[in-house]
Design a protein around this motif. Structure first.
Motif, short mmCIF file in Angstrom:
data_model
loop_
_atom_site.label_atom_id
_atom_site.label_comp_id
_atom_site.label_asym_id
_atom_site.label_seq_id
_atom_site.Cartn_x
_atom_site.Cartn_y
_atom_site.Cartn_z
N ARG A 38 -8.90 3.71 1.54
CA ARG A 38 -7.94 3.94 0.32
C ARG A 38 -6.74 4.64 1.12
NH1 ARG A 38 -10.27 5.36 -5.08
NH2 ARG A 38 -11.59 3.69 -5.55
N THR A 39 -6.82 5.72 2.00
CA THR A 39 -5.80 6.37 2.37
C THR A 39 -5.15 5.97 3.86
OG1 THR A 39 -7.17 8.17 3.36
CG2 THR A 39 -6.42 8.51 1.28
N HIS A 40 -5.91 4.90 4.17
CA HIS A 40 -5.68 4.34 5.75
C HIS A 40 -4.04 4.09 5.95
CE1 HIS A 40 -6.44 2.48 9.63
NE2 HIS A 40 -5.44 1.52 9.28
N LEU B 155 -10.77 9.47 -3.51
CA LEU B 155 -10.05 8.88 -2.55
C LEU B 155 -10.91 8.47 -1.31
CD1 LEU B 155 -6.34 10.06 -2.60
CD2 LEU B 155 -7.47 8.09 -3.90
N THR B 156 -11.37 7.22 -1.09
CA THR B 156 -12.15 7.02 0.13
C THR B 156 -11.09 7.30 1.22
OG1 THR B 156 -11.69 4.73 -0.13
CG2 THR B 156 -13.89 5.48 -1.06
N TYR C 169 -3.01 5.80 -9.53
CA TYR C 169 -4.12 5.25 -9.76
C TYR C 169 -4.62 5.33 -11.20
CZ TYR C 169 -9.04 4.08 -8.76
OH TYR C 169 -10.35 3.47 -8.52
N GLN D 41 0.90 -1.09 0.14
CA GLN D 41 0.11 -0.05 0.09
C GLN D 41 0.91 1.25 0.02
OE1 GLN D 41 -3.36 0.15 -0.19
NE2 GLN D 41 -3.17 -2.20 -0.32
N ASN E 244 -8.97 15.63 -2.53
CA ASN E 244 -7.37 15.37 -2.84
C ASN E 244 -6.48 16.50 -2.54
OD1 ASN E 244 -8.57 12.96 -3.43
ND2 ASN E 244 -7.88 13.09 -5.71
N LEU F 257 -0.39 7.76 -4.23
CA LEU F 257 -1.60 6.97 -4.41
C LEU F 257 -2.41 7.64 -5.45
CD1 LEU F 257 -3.51 4.98 -3.11
CD2 LEU F 257 -4.16 6.76 -1.60
#
Length: 458
Positions: free
Chosen positions: A53-55, A49-50, A14, A3, A243, A10
């Motif tokens: 997804r950025t965790h 980006l949820t 994508y 990740q 974003n 990110l």
């Protein structure tokens, strides 16, 4: 699959092979001859980006802060405070707060249905001793503390944290005005270092990111879990986060923790110290509040002028300021200010000194936001949603407010829902203001909440 640990990676990685995007936003990452925003800005505004997804990105940067997890917020420090209040309400009902709490704290208390207990204090910012005494005598099970204050005043947070741990009191620290503390040395330690349960940072104020960026920290020993926060967060967050704000958060954190960034902070701190040293020559004609511990803040004051008057002189000289009141005027410096900026400010201060020197010592005004002791008659949530009527303030004494009346900046409420309107309000709020009050129903004419707090305790 690895990740990404960077928001930039990110976004740019994508769907690299996709030639046509059939999803929102409508601009599709193309500037379309924008007059104000460049091609790069539009390009980074896609994809959507949820939070899941950025965790991994958040997890990576949590290591820099030494936290269990640091959540990135695009709804400002307000989003963090609202989330914290809702999280408190899963286990607690009565929370201690100080008079210098931001309006978002009151809004969070309204939404969560919490009962506020105002810490008795001589000033807006209570001392550590006043906080601990309130915790010992009020029966609260949670504390939501503003630290440092808007003006930059700090208190012994280690003593407060130790007391909260010893007596199992949940501690949330609204550190909106201390987001730069993690980049400084031990003289200005963040509440993260003292292991509060939740720490909230407003990034744009002091670390240079875009407005509406903030952080929600769970320190390593926090009683709350990542899963609990993730369950509450959607209540106060858009499904489509910006974003651009996320990228700004990454930039600010990287810069603040870098050697270059820390050097910029220290340069600004040294320049501020130099200004203080120069002002020491002017005695009480033009001086600064020594209680202000934030190294990047100067709260100017004078025996010869009010803060508003000093502010006017600053502005006439080409120097804008953060806030002015009867007592003083607040200046906030940043790592972006250059040596030329500091030199110019000193030139203007010299000019102001000579102007003030010609003025007589003034008689200080009586108005002060530090003398109010709120009388809470009903829960803020009950008052906010109650049947209401509108009255001029002059006719509202003894009635119960349905809404907030605040001073901006710093965003501190001077009347909140559920509070009885008193002589203090009539002296400190313009008399031509109209106030929404609860309709005169006998069931609301009750004793102050603190006289029966057991009913609302956890």
């Amino acid at each position: 699959m690895n990740q990404p640990s960077s928001a930039y990676k990110l976004i740019t990685s994508y769907n690299q092979n996709v030639r046509v995007r059939l999803y929102t936003p409508a601009h599709q990452g193309i500037a379309q001859n924008s007059e104000r925003l460049g091609e790069e800005i539009y390009k980074y505004d896609v994809p959507f980006l949820t939070r899941p997804r950025t965790h991994s990105v958040e997890k990576h940067f949590s290591q820099l802060y030494g936290t269990k997890h640091t959540f990135w917020l695009t709804g400002g420090g307000t989003q963090g405070v609202l989330t914290a209040c809702a999280l408190l309400n899963t286990q607690y009902r009565r929370v201690a707060i100080a008079l210098n709490s931001h309006i978002s704290v009151i809004n969070g208390i309204i939404l969560a249905g919490l009962e506020p207990y105002f810490i008795p204090s001589q000033y807006l910012m209570p001392t550590a001793e006043e906080v601990i005494l309130a915790l010992e005598t009020s029966g609260v099970s949670a504390l939501l503390l503003t630290y440092p204050s808007y003006e930059g005043i700090t208190i012994d947070l280690a003593e407060i944290t130790d007391h909260c741990r010893k007596y199992d009191i949940a501690l949330v620290v609204d550190e909106a005005h201390g987001s730069h503390f993690p980049f400084l040395d031990s003289r200005w330690q963040s509440a993260i270092a003292f292991n509060a349960d939740i720490v909230i940072h407003s990034l744009h104020k002091y670390t240079g990111s875009l407005v509406q960026t903030a952080l929600f920290h769970l320190p390593t020993d926090s009683r709350f879990t990542i899963e609990q926060v993730m369950g509450i967060m959607p209540l106060f967050e858009t499904t489509t986060r910006s974003n651009l704000l996320i990228l700004s958060i990454e930039d600010a954190i990287k810069k603040g923790h870098s050697k270059e960034g820390k050097a910029l902070f220290w340069r600004a701190i040294q320049k501020c110290d130099h200004l203080r040293g120069q002002l020491d020559r002017y005695d009480k004609v033009l001086t600064y509040d020594p209680q202000v511990n934030d190294p990047l803040k100067l709260c100017l004051k004078s025996e010869h002028a009010s803060g508003e008057e000093i502010g006017e002189l600053l502005y006439e000289g080409g120097v804008d300021y953060e806030y002015a009141n009867e007592k003083g005027v607040l200046l906030i410096f940043s790592f972006q200010h250059t040596e030329v900026d500091f030199d110019y400010v000193w030139q203007v201060l010299q000019q102001i000194y000579h102007i003030l020197l010609q003025k007589p010592v003034r008689i200080k005004g009586e108005k002060s936001l530090s003398t109010r002791t709120p009388i809470m008659r009903v829960l803020p949530k009950e008052a906010f949603f109650a049947q209401r009527e509108k009255l001029p303030l002059a006719q509202a004494k003894g009635r119960i407010s349905c809404t907030c009346f605040k001073k901006v900046p710093p965003g501190i409420p001077i009347l909140i829902p559920g509070e009885e309107i008193t002589d203090w309000h009539q002296k400190n709020i313009a008399s031509d203001i109209f106030i929404d009050v609860i309709e005169r129903v006998e069931s609301f004419l009750i004793a102050p909440l603190e006289e029966k707090h057991g009913e609302f305790s956890s």
